[in-house]
Design an enzyme around this catalytic site. Structure first.
Site, PDB file in Angstrom:
ATOM      1  N   GLU A   1      93.476 -17.369  51.967  1.00 18.57           N
ATOM      2  CA  GLU A   1      94.201 -17.265  50.702  1.00 18.57           C
ATOM      3  C   GLU A   1      95.622 -16.712  50.823  1.00 18.57           C
ATOM      4  O   GLU A   1      95.896 -15.571  50.439  1.00 18.57           O
ATOM      5  CB  GLU A   1      93.397 -16.429  49.701  1.00 18.57           C
ATOM      6  CG  GLU A   1      92.018 -17.001  49.426  1.00 18.57           C
ATOM      7  CD  GLU A   1      91.264 -16.284  48.298  1.00 18.57           C
ATOM      8  OE1 GLU A   1      91.693 -15.200  47.900  1.00 18.57           O
ATOM      9  OE2 GLU A   1      90.269 -16.844  47.822  1.00 18.57           O
TER      10      GLU A   1
ATOM     11  N   GLU B   1      85.127 -21.302  49.005  1.00 12.89           N
ATOM     12  CA  GLU B   1      84.604 -20.181  48.223  1.00 12.89           C
ATOM     13  C   GLU B   1      84.435 -20.633  46.790  1.00 12.89           C
ATOM     14  O   GLU B   1      85.293 -21.336  46.260  1.00 12.89           O
ATOM     15  CB  GLU B   1      85.550 -18.961  48.204  1.00 12.89           C
ATOM     16  CG  GLU B   1      85.472 -18.067  49.404  1.00 12.89           C
ATOM     17  CD  GLU B   1      86.404 -16.842  49.289  1.00 12.89           C
ATOM     18  OE1 GLU B   1      86.623 -16.355  48.170  1.00 12.89           O
ATOM     19  OE2 GLU B   1      86.895 -16.403  50.333  1.00 12.89           O
TER      20      GLU B   1
HETATM   21  C1  FCB Z   1      88.520 -14.219  46.927  1.00 10.88           C
HETATM   22  C2  FCB Z   1      88.446 -13.514  48.254  1.00 10.88           C
HETATM   23  C3  FCB Z   1      87.121 -12.905  48.565  1.00 10.88           C
HETATM   24  C4  FCB Z   1      86.459 -12.329  47.333  1.00 10.88           C
HETATM   25  C5  FCB Z   1      86.483 -13.313  46.203  1.00 10.88           C
HETATM   26  C6  FCB Z   1      85.797 -12.837  44.945  1.00 10.88           C
HETATM   27  O1  FCB Z   1      89.834 -14.220  46.471  1.00 10.88           O
HETATM   28  O2  FCB Z   1      88.761 -14.396  49.306  1.00 10.88           O
HETATM   29  O3  FCB Z   1      87.300 -11.973  49.580  1.00 10.88           O
HETATM   30  O4  FCB Z   1      87.069 -11.138  47.009  1.00 10.88           O
HETATM   31  O5  FCB Z   1      87.792 -13.661  45.890  1.00 10.88           O
END
Ligand code: FCB
Length: 444
Positions: free
Chosen positions: A169, A353
């Site tokens: 990210e 994610e």
């Molecule tokens: C993302 C992160 C991860 C976690 C999620 C909820 O931005 O990569 O580490 O904190 O959010």
């Protein structure tokens, strides 16, 4: 019991996984890890809920076998994990902490023994404090420091890694941490932001080159995208949402796939960019094998008075997670189709994610989390829609295996498929864990 779609409802080569990150689960006080900017950020009042840090976290450093068993037991194909730079190189440069490297070596072997694929992220935010002292992401030298760290990891783990991405990210590393100040190092400075956002991509490109020349395969990038919706029908709100989209969603993918940055962002960033930044796009645009998308929510954006970017977020009407994030699966579908259309074409896409926080509690040895199952179900449906329209989405990775250190929100926000009691450190699989098991076991 709420259900998830089955494996058979996806293409035969589609893969499922679950993710964690090093600082959020391992316990950074163990095994000779060096101090990180998250330790110092958390130790400064006002930054983190209850000033909590990752010193113990889930104690995964000692309980990793049990945790890998939990992954294997569901039937996941992929485990997305990260290596802590400060665990491996406590000073960020120079001497390697053997014990730290040995830990990741055993961990990767443990994944292979259990039959799932190691998806490595090299950097998931715990910058060694010694490098923060040198300016961290504001200092262009970080690209070389990170290349050296990449080399150490590639030498030791590269032969057994299924996929690798340098940096989790970039938006969070750049904007969230240097413009909004919500994450370490907690700066609020446009020049620091412009430098960090560029250097993070330079470091990404260098790291890809190191891994490529080492013979590692299946290399990608992981970007988080958030779906901006204008707060009302006015052209001003539309412009505000477009600007949000430019510095949040487009900056990094445009840098990587088009060799430029969005004009709307450069209007403010130009005087603050590092020298000769335009010369870096060959490096930034190193060929990738896939792009990963971390997706959670949408944001309603309205214009406001004040300096650039002169907008703010307003409350939206949809049901929200414990993070206060609206649940908006449509945004995932929109991003997947848009990425293919505008940036990645035939390149494989992964959801790296996706998941939700809820105030889960253990009752009679069980955790009922029907909202999380519904969240997964609805976002998987968005993925299916995109696939049906020809978007090459090749896998879906949920966040997260277990409740963990949720950064500035400490241990309060629970994202796990497995509940963790942060006093006893006991793990309790939630109903969502069992729903995944039911969904994935069905391929025989
Ligand atoms: C993302 C992160 C991860 C976690 C999620 C909820 O931005 O990569 O580490 O904190 O959010």
């Amino acid at each position: 019991m709420k259900m998830l779609p089955k494996r058979a409802d996806f293409p035969a080569d589609f893969q499922f996984g679950v993710a964690t990150s090093s600082y959020q689960i391992e316990g950074h006080s163990f095994g000779g890890a060096g101090p990180t900017h998250w330790d110092t950020f958390a130790a400064t009042p006002g930054n983190v809920v209850r000033a909590e840090n990752g010193a113990v976290a889930c104690d995964h450093y000692h309980r990793w076998e049990e945790d890998l068993d939990l992954i294997a037991n569901v039937g996941f194909d992929i485990y997305r994990f990260s290596t802590s730079w400060a665990r491996v190189m406590p000073e960020g440069r120079g001497p390697v902490n053997r014990e730290g490297l040995d830990f990741y070596d055993r961990l990767v072997d443990g994944m292979l023994e259990r039959g799932f694929k190691p998806a490595l992220t090299l950097y998931h935010w715990e910058l060694p404090a010694a490098l923060a002292d040198k300016g961290g992401w504001r200092n262009r030298d970080i690209a070389s420091w990170f290349a050296d760290f990449t080399q150490v990891i590639a030498d030791r783990l590269g032969d057994r890694i299924w996929s690798a991405a340098p940096i989790n990210e970039p938006w969070c590393v750049g904007w969230l941490s240097h413009f909004l100040g919500h994450h370490a190092p907690g700066l609020r400075d446009i020049r620091a932001t412009a430098h960090a956002m560029h250097h993070v991509l330079v470091a990404h490109g260098k790291s890809i080159r190191v891994m490529r020349s080492h013979g590692m395969k299946n290399l990608g990038a992981v970007c988080n995208l958030e779906y901006p919706i204008p707060a009302d029908e006015t052209p001003e709100a539309a412009a505000a949402a477009n600007l949000y989209d430019a510095y949040y969603n487009r900056f990094f993918v445009e840098g990587i796939f088009k060799g430029r940055y969005p004009q709307e962002v450069m209007e403010a960033f130009a005087p603050h960019m590092p020298h000769n930044w335009e010369d870096d796009f060959a490096l930034i645009g190193e060929k990738l094998d896939w792009l990963g998308l971390n997706y959670y929510t949408c944001k309603r954006i309205a214009p406001t008075e004040g300096p650039w970017p002169a907008h703010h977020e307003v409350d939206g009407p949809l049901p929200k997670t414990a993070m206060g994030w609206e649940i908006y699966p449509e945004g995932l579908y929109q991003f997947l189709t848009r990425l293919k259309r505008e940036y990645t074409g035939d390149l494989p896409l992964y959801v790296t994610e996706n998941g939700m926080a809820a105030p889960d509690v253990v009752e009679d040895g069980k955790v009922e989390d029907p909202h999380r199952i519904a969240y997964y179900r609805d976002h998987l449906a968005a993925v299916q829609r995109a696939i049906a329209e020809g978007v090459p989405v090749k896998g879906y990775i949920g966040w997260s295996l277990m409740d963990n250190y949720e950064w500035a929100l400490g241990y309060e926000k629970r994202f796990g498929l497995v509940h963790v009691d942060f006093d006893s450190l006991q793990r309790t699989p939630k109903a969502s864990y069992l729903a995944w098991k039911d969904a994935l076991g069905s391929r025989g």
